[in-house]
Design an enzyme around this catalytic site. Structure first.
Site, PDB file in Angstrom:
ATOM      1  N   ASP A  80       0.857  -1.182   0.000  1.00  0.00           N
ATOM      2  CA  ASP A  80       0.000   0.000   0.000  1.00  0.00           C
ATOM      3  C   ASP A  80       0.897   1.236   0.000  1.00  0.00           C
ATOM      4  O   ASP A  80       2.091   1.142   0.287  1.00  0.00           O
ATOM      5  CB  ASP A  80      -0.918   0.002   1.226  1.00  0.00           C
ATOM      6  CG  ASP A  80      -2.192   0.831   1.014  1.00  0.00           C
ATOM      7  OD1 ASP A  80      -2.327   1.474  -0.047  1.00  0.00           O
ATOM      8  OD2 ASP A  80      -3.052   0.834   1.914  1.00  0.00           O
ATOM      9  N   ASP A  81       0.309   2.377  -0.325  1.00  0.00           N
ATOM     10  CA  ASP A  81       1.091   3.619  -0.334  1.00  0.00           C
ATOM     11  C   ASP A  81       1.385   4.102   1.068  1.00  0.00           C
ATOM     12  O   ASP A  81       2.473   4.580   1.357  1.00  0.00           O
ATOM     13  CB  ASP A  81       0.388   4.710  -1.148  1.00  0.00           C
ATOM     14  CG  ASP A  81      -1.037   5.017  -0.682  1.00  0.00           C
ATOM     15  OD1 ASP A  81      -1.591   4.268   0.159  1.00  0.00           O
ATOM     16  OD2 ASP A  81      -1.621   6.004  -1.176  1.00  0.00           O
ATOM     17  N   ASP A 101      -1.942   4.601   7.836  1.00  0.00           N
ATOM     18  CA  ASP A 101      -2.282   5.783   8.616  1.00  0.00           C
ATOM     19  C   ASP A 101      -2.683   5.371  10.032  1.00  0.00           C
ATOM     20  O   ASP A 101      -1.847   5.272  10.918  1.00  0.00           O
ATOM     21  CB  ASP A 101      -3.395   6.547   7.900  1.00  0.00           C
ATOM     22  CG  ASP A 101      -3.681   7.914   8.500  1.00  0.00           C
ATOM     23  OD1 ASP A 101      -3.452   8.115   9.708  1.00  0.00           O
ATOM     24  OD2 ASP A 101      -4.167   8.788   7.770  1.00  0.00           O
TER      25      ASP A 101
END
Length: 171
Positions: free
Chosen positions: A105-106, A109
Site C-alpha cells: 500500500d502507499d 495511517d
C-alpha cells in the site's frame, strides 16, 4: 501580524512528486528483496496500485492481486471501512494464510485498513511506502515515517498550483 496562542495550528502537509514517489517505491523494493522471495503481490487499492507496480517490476513478481477497500470517502476524513472486492482464494490459500504473499500500500495511517487485510492474510509480509505512528505496528517494512498529523499529498491527487508560504507576511 502574530497569531494568538489559541489559534489552530496549520495542518502539516507533505507533498510528494512523481519522481520522489518512484524513488521511494524503488527503495521499498530494495528493502523487500531481502525479505522475499514473494510468489504474489496483493495491492490495496487505489493507493497501493502505483507502488505495487514498481515493486512487482523490481522483484520480478508476476502474480498481482487487488483488494479494494474504501475508507477515505471525502479525501480528508477516514470513515467506515468497506471491502468492495476481496482477495482471490488462490492467493489466500498460498502456502497457508498468505505465506509468500506481499501486501503493498502507499501509506499506513491509523492501521484500520491494514488490520482488515492482515486478518485475511496473517502470514503475508506487509509493506508500505509511508507510515504514520498509529499504523506503523501493522506493517513489516516501510520507507518513510511521517507524524500522525501530517497529510501526504500523493502525485496522483495533485496538480501544479501556487502554494502560499508557511508564514504569511513579507513583501
Amino acid at each position: 501580524m502574530p497569531q494568538p496562542e489559541h489559534a489552530p495550528r496549520p495542518e502539516k502537509i507533505f507533498p510528494v512528486s512523481w519522481d520522489q514517489f518512484h524513488r521511494d517505491a524503488r527503495a521499498l523494493a530494495w528493502r523487500l528483496h531481502e525479505a522475499g522471495p514473494f510468489d504474489a503481490i496483493v495491492c490495496i487499492t487505489r493507493g497501493g496500485l502505483v507502488p505495487a507496480a514498481v515493486v512487482a517490476r523490481e522483484l520480478n513478481v508476476r502474480i498481482i492481486e487487488t483488494i479494494c477497500i474504501a475508507s477515505y470517502h471525502d479525501y480528508k476524513n477516514q470513515g467506515e471501512l468497506k471491502v468492495m472486492k476481496g482477495v482471490a482464494a488462490e492467493i489466500t490459500s498460498m502456502r497457508g494464510q498468505g505465506k509468500g504473499v506481499l501486501i503493498v500500500d502507499d501509506l499506513v495511517d491509523t492501521g484500520k485498513t491494514a488490520r482488515v487485510v492482515r486478518d485475511l492474510l496473517p502470514a503475508a509480509h506487509f509493506a508500505t511506502v509511508y507510515a504514520k505512528p498509529m499504523g506503523r505496528p501493522m506493517v513489516d517494512t516501510f520507507i518513510t515515517e511521517v507524524s500522525q498529523d501530517t497529510w501526504i499529498y500523493f502525485p496522483w491527487d495533485t496538480g501544479l498550483a501556487f502554494v502560499p508560504p508557511i508564514k504569511a507576511g513579507g513583501d
